[in-house]
Structures are given as structure tokens and as C-alpha cells.
Design a protein around this motif. Structure first.
Motif, PDB file in Angstrom:
ATOM      1  N   LEU A 133     100.546  20.912  29.728  1.00 43.31           N
ATOM      2  CA  LEU A 133     101.125  21.204  31.034  1.00 43.31           C
ATOM      3  C   LEU A 133      99.841  21.931  31.932  1.00 43.31           C
ATOM      4  CD1 LEU A 133     104.808  21.709  31.291  1.00 43.31           C
ATOM      5  CD2 LEU A 133     103.542  19.448  31.464  1.00 43.31           C
ATOM      6  N   ARG A 134      98.737  22.030  31.055  1.00 47.03           N
ATOM      7  CA  ARG A 134      97.817  22.679  31.867  1.00 47.03           C
ATOM      8  C   ARG A 134      97.082  21.794  33.017  1.00 47.03           C
ATOM      9  NH1 ARG A 134      95.714  20.639  27.465  1.00 47.03           N
ATOM     10  NH2 ARG A 134      93.480  19.889  27.585  1.00 47.03           N
ATOM     11  N   ASP A 135      96.320  22.427  33.790  1.00 47.68           N
ATOM     12  CA  ASP A 135      95.695  21.586  34.886  1.00 47.68           C
ATOM     13  C   ASP A 135      94.525  20.918  34.313  1.00 47.68           C
ATOM     14  OD1 ASP A 135      95.206  20.694  37.432  1.00 47.68           O
ATOM     15  OD2 ASP A 135      94.885  22.649  38.655  1.00 47.68           O
ATOM     16  N   CYS A 136      94.083  19.896  35.158  1.00 51.02           N
ATOM     17  CA  CYS A 136      93.038  19.163  34.693  1.00 51.02           C
ATOM     18  C   CYS A 136      91.599  20.088  34.551  1.00 51.02           C
ATOM     19  CB  CYS A 136      92.706  18.008  35.841  1.00 51.02           C
ATOM     20  SG  CYS A 136      91.508  16.764  35.326  1.00 51.02           S
ATOM     21  N   ASP A 137      91.117  19.716  33.205  1.00 55.82           N
ATOM     22  CA  ASP A 137      89.562  20.485  33.013  1.00 55.82           C
ATOM     23  C   ASP A 137      88.800  20.129  33.944  1.00 55.82           C
ATOM     24  OD1 ASP A 137      87.676  21.389  31.877  1.00 55.82           O
ATOM     25  OD2 ASP A 137      87.859  20.975  30.040  1.00 55.82           O
ATOM     26  N   MET A 138      88.388  20.738  34.953  1.00 58.76           N
ATOM     27  CA  MET A 138      87.431  20.140  35.778  1.00 58.76           C
ATOM     28  C   MET A 138      85.944  20.801  35.436  1.00 58.76           C
ATOM     29  SD  MET A 138      89.079  18.541  37.728  1.00 58.76           S
ATOM     30  CE  MET A 138      87.705  17.997  39.004  1.00 58.76           C
ATOM     31  N   GLY A 139      85.634  21.106  34.102  1.00 61.96           N
ATOM     32  CA  GLY A 139      84.300  21.442  33.587  1.00 61.96           C
ATOM     33  C   GLY A 139      83.682  22.505  34.732  1.00 61.96           C
ATOM     34  N   ARG A 140      82.363  21.950  35.015  1.00 59.92           N
ATOM     35  CA  ARG A 140      81.600  22.980  35.697  1.00 59.92           C
ATOM     36  C   ARG A 140      82.137  23.322  37.336  1.00 59.92           C
ATOM     37  NH1 ARG A 140      78.570  18.510  35.419  1.00 59.92           N
ATOM     38  NH2 ARG A 140      77.996  17.609  37.425  1.00 59.92           N
ATOM     39  N   TRP A 141      83.202  22.413  37.811  1.00 62.08           N
ATOM     40  CA  TRP A 141      83.724  22.521  39.014  1.00 62.08           C
ATOM     41  C   TRP A 141      84.568  23.399  39.165  1.00 62.08           C
ATOM     42  CZ3 TRP A 141      84.285  16.508  40.708  1.00 62.08           C
ATOM     43  CH2 TRP A 141      82.921  16.145  40.723  1.00 62.08           C
ATOM     44  N   ARG A 142      85.073  24.009  38.118  1.00 67.41           N
ATOM     45  CA  ARG A 142      86.275  24.869  37.697  1.00 67.41           C
ATOM     46  C   ARG A 142      86.025  26.139  38.827  1.00 67.41           C
ATOM     47  NH1 ARG A 142      88.156  29.385  34.756  1.00 67.41           N
ATOM     48  NH2 ARG A 142      90.144  29.177  34.200  1.00 67.41           N
ATOM     49  N   GLY A 143      87.150  26.274  39.777  1.00 63.24           N
ATOM     50  CA  GLY A 143      86.994  27.608  40.610  1.00 63.24           C
ATOM     51  C   GLY A 143      86.494  27.017  41.993  1.00 63.24           C
ATOM     52  N   HIS A 144      85.865  25.957  41.997  1.00 63.37           N
ATOM     53  CA  HIS A 144      85.351  25.607  43.336  1.00 63.37           C
ATOM     54  C   HIS A 144      86.213  24.702  44.110  1.00 63.37           C
ATOM     55  CE1 HIS A 144      81.494  27.508  42.374  1.00 63.37           C
ATOM     56  NE2 HIS A 144      81.535  26.658  41.153  1.00 63.37           N
ATOM     57  N   THR A 145      86.082  24.786  45.456  1.00 69.45           N
ATOM     58  CA  THR A 145      86.909  23.696  46.345  1.00 69.45           C
ATOM     59  C   THR A 145      86.341  22.305  46.179  1.00 69.45           C
ATOM     60  OG1 THR A 145      85.741  24.248  48.183  1.00 69.45           O
ATOM     61  CG2 THR A 145      87.863  25.532  47.659  1.00 69.45           C
ATOM     62  N   LEU A 146      86.957  21.362  46.519  1.00 67.19           N
ATOM     63  CA  LEU A 146      86.325  20.108  46.781  1.00 67.19           C
ATOM     64  C   LEU A 146      85.263  19.900  47.852  1.00 67.19           C
ATOM     65  CD1 LEU A 146      86.291  16.971  46.183  1.00 67.19           C
ATOM     66  CD2 LEU A 146      88.013  16.641  47.701  1.00 67.19           C
ATOM     67  N   ALA A 147      85.569  20.647  48.857  1.00 68.89           N
ATOM     68  CA  ALA A 147      84.251  20.666  49.992  1.00 68.89           C
ATOM     69  C   ALA A 147      82.971  21.377  49.328  1.00 68.89           C
ATOM     70  CB  ALA A 147      84.740  21.582  51.321  1.00 68.89           C
ATOM     71  N   GLU A 148      83.199  22.597  48.578  1.00 64.00           N
ATOM     72  CA  GLU A 148      81.982  23.105  47.857  1.00 64.00           C
ATOM     73  C   GLU A 148      81.549  22.204  47.004  1.00 64.00           C
ATOM     74  OE1 GLU A 148      83.942  27.837  47.957  1.00 64.00           O
ATOM     75  OE2 GLU A 148      83.908  26.567  46.048  1.00 64.00           O
ATOM     76  N   VAL A 149      82.157  21.648  46.148  1.00 60.69           N
ATOM     77  CA  VAL A 149      81.315  20.685  45.186  1.00 60.69           C
ATOM     78  C   VAL A 149      80.858  19.428  46.000  1.00 60.69           C
ATOM     79  CG1 VAL A 149      81.996  19.248  43.200  1.00 60.69           C
ATOM     80  CG2 VAL A 149      82.957  21.462  43.297  1.00 60.69           C
ATOM     81  N   ALA A 150      81.432  18.854  47.059  1.00 59.05           N
ATOM     82  CA  ALA A 150      81.011  17.791  47.648  1.00 59.05           C
ATOM     83  C   ALA A 150      79.557  17.990  48.406  1.00 59.05           C
ATOM     84  CB  ALA A 150      81.970  16.979  48.574  1.00 59.05           C
ATOM     85  N   ALA A 151      79.400  19.159  48.989  1.00 54.71           N
ATOM     86  CA  ALA A 151      78.154  19.606  49.500  1.00 54.71           C
ATOM     87  C   ALA A 151      77.102  19.888  48.484  1.00 54.71           C
ATOM     88  CB  ALA A 151      78.402  21.066  50.144  1.00 54.71           C
ATOM     89  N   LEU A 152      77.420  19.877  47.334  1.00 54.04           N
ATOM     90  CA  LEU A 152      76.512  19.975  46.172  1.00 54.04           C
ATOM     91  C   LEU A 152      76.026  18.884  45.474  1.00 54.04           C
ATOM     92  CD1 LEU A 152      77.478  23.639  44.672  1.00 54.04           C
ATOM     93  CD2 LEU A 152      75.313  23.217  46.220  1.00 54.04           C
ATOM     94  N   GLU A 153      77.162  18.091  45.265  1.00 54.10           N
ATOM     95  CA  GLU A 153      76.997  16.927  44.227  1.00 54.10           C
ATOM     96  C   GLU A 153      77.808  15.723  44.996  1.00 54.10           C
ATOM     97  OE1 GLU A 153      77.799  17.592  40.197  1.00 54.10           O
ATOM     98  OE2 GLU A 153      78.094  19.560  40.590  1.00 54.10           O
ATOM     99  N   PRO A 154      77.442  15.274  46.159  1.00 50.83           N
ATOM    100  CA  PRO A 154      78.428  14.266  46.773  1.00 50.83           C
ATOM    101  C   PRO A 154      78.369  12.967  46.182  1.00 50.83           C
ATOM    102  CG  PRO A 154      76.095  14.618  48.060  1.00 50.83           C
ATOM    103  CD  PRO A 154      76.380  15.593  47.025  1.00 50.83           C
ATOM    104  N   ALA A 155      77.247  12.584  45.308  1.00 46.64           N
ATOM    105  CA  ALA A 155      77.393  11.265  44.483  1.00 46.64           C
ATOM    106  C   ALA A 155      78.427  11.344  43.310  1.00 46.64           C
ATOM    107  CB  ALA A 155      76.034  10.819  44.076  1.00 46.64           C
ATOM    108  N   ALA A 156      78.425  12.574  42.649  1.00 46.46           N
ATOM    109  CA  ALA A 156      79.185  13.047  41.737  1.00 46.46           C
ATOM    110  C   ALA A 156      80.738  12.929  42.047  1.00 46.46           C
ATOM    111  CB  ALA A 156      78.890  14.251  40.907  1.00 46.46           C
ATOM    112  N   VAL A 157      81.170  13.489  43.229  1.00 48.95           N
ATOM    113  CA  VAL A 157      82.064  13.508  43.875  1.00 48.95           C
ATOM    114  C   VAL A 157      82.645  11.991  44.209  1.00 48.95           C
ATOM    115  CG1 VAL A 157      83.810  14.191  45.809  1.00 48.95           C
ATOM    116  CG2 VAL A 157      82.207  15.903  44.525  1.00 48.95           C
ATOM    117  N   ASP A 158      81.923  11.151  44.746  1.00 44.81           N
ATOM    118  CA  ASP A 158      82.194   9.967  45.020  1.00 44.81           C
ATOM    119  C   ASP A 158      82.623   9.110  43.754  1.00 44.81           C
ATOM    120  OD1 ASP A 158      81.985  10.503  47.666  1.00 44.81           O
ATOM    121  OD2 ASP A 158      79.848   9.576  47.752  1.00 44.81           O
ATOM    122  N   ALA A 159      81.961   9.263  42.485  1.00 41.06           N
ATOM    123  CA  ALA A 159      82.050   8.643  41.453  1.00 41.06           C
ATOM    124  C   ALA A 159      83.367   9.095  40.880  1.00 41.06           C
ATOM    125  CB  ALA A 159      80.861   8.787  40.403  1.00 41.06           C
ATOM    126  N   TRP A 160      83.809  10.191  40.884  1.00 42.37           N
ATOM    127  CA  TRP A 160      84.819  10.736  40.273  1.00 42.37           C
ATOM    128  C   TRP A 160      85.970  10.319  41.219  1.00 42.37           C
ATOM    129  CZ3 TRP A 160      87.788  15.269  42.560  1.00 42.37           C
ATOM    130  CH2 TRP A 160      88.806  15.561  41.415  1.00 42.37           C
TER     131      TRP A 160
END
Length: 176
Positions: free
Chosen positions: A61-88
């Protein structure tokens, strides 16, 4: 509410404790369930304990393992890795963050759900909204992208009845 961060295991803050106390009259009766579980996160364990559930932590029942995105918001990750977020967001089999793909997360949560005892006994589980969303998708046999269209508010309840392969949902409004 805490800022939504990926795979965030921060404990309940003062506002969270207050919200649990407000919801307690509605949620405490659920503790009469024969089996009581929670996500292994500090927030879920503390919520279950505060409600008197004495829940057993379940790794599934643990949350999804978000790897290197752990602890960040979607907005933060989208600003740094927009193509990766789109693919995900487009492909539930991908994990550009290096963690768990959405499809694997839904399958893990659904597998846990499908292995609960089949008798008529009640079970309560305290988990993050993402876990509840994954359980919805599994229970409804919905396509994985449906996950992005389900909103789950903290301290809300959902009732699943049935058995593996044939689940029914009952939604309850959040009081407060």
C-alpha cells in the motif's frame, strides 16, 4: 493540506492533525473492521493510530516509487524535465524517473486488494490518495490512463465490496 509531492513520506503536520480530529467522528467507527491496514508512510500510520485503528503497515500500500522525482512537485519536475513528464503521463508502462511505472503501481495495489480474505469480514485501509486512485482503476478494470482522471481528497472514504474480478464502489462525501 500538504503540498502534493511525489512519493512524499513526511509526517502529518499541524494542519493534518487538525483535519484528522475534525474527521474522527465519521472515521472512528470504521475501526470496528476485523482487519485494519495502512500504508507504511508516517502520515498513514499516524492517521490510523490517531483514529484508534492500530493498523498493520502493508508494503503493497505504499505510494508509487517515483525514483529521482521523489519529494518534488509535478510543476518542479515539469520545469526540469518536460519531455520526461509528457512521456510518463502518456504511457503507463514508462518510468522516466527511474522508479515504478504507473501500470506496475496499479498492478501492485490491485494485487494486494485481490488477495484480501473473501469472507464477509470488513477491512479498513488508510493510504495516500494515489493508492486509492490505483485501487479505483483496478477495481473498475479501467484503462490505466483513467488514473489521471480520479481525484481523491485526504480523509475521504471509499467502500469496495465484492471479490477479485468483481468489485463495486461506494463513494462517500468528505465531511468537514
Amino acid at each position: 493540506m500538504l503540498a502534493e509531492r511525489f512519493d512524499d513520506d513526511r509526517p502529518l503536520d499541524e494542519a493534518g492533525w487538525y483535519e484528522v480530529q475534525l474527521a474522527a467522528p465519521r472515521l472512528i467507527p470504521l475501526g470496528a473492521a476485523e482487519l485494519r491496514y495502512c500504508s507504511p508512510t508516517p502520515r498513514s500510520r499516524a492517521t490510523g493510530t490517531a483514529l484508534g485503528y492500530a493498523p498493520l503497515a502493508q508494503p503493497a500500500l505504499r505510494d508509487c516509487d517515483m525514483g529521482r522525482w521523489r519529494g518534488h512537485t509535478l510543476a518542479e519536475v515539469a520545469a526540469l524535465e518536460p519531455a520526461a513528464v509528457d512521456a510518463w503521463l502518456a504511457d503507463p508502462r514508462t518510468a522516466p524517473h527511474g522508479g515504478e511505472p504507473l501500470l506496475a503501481f496499479i498492478t501492485r495495489v490491485g494485487g494486494w486488494l485481490d488477495t484480501r480474505p473473501a469472507d464477509d469480514g470488513a477491512i479498513v485501509a488508510v493510504a495516500e490518495p494515489a493508492v486509492v486512485r490505483a485501487a479505483f482503476v483496478h477495481a473498475l478494470k479501467a484503462p490505466p490512463p483513467t488514473y489521471w482522471n480520479v481525484d481523491v481528497r485526504p480523509l475521504s472514504t471509499v467502500t469496495l465490496t465484492g471479490h477479485p474480478g468483481r468489485w463495486h464502489l461506494e463513494l462517500a462525501a468528505v465531511a468537514g
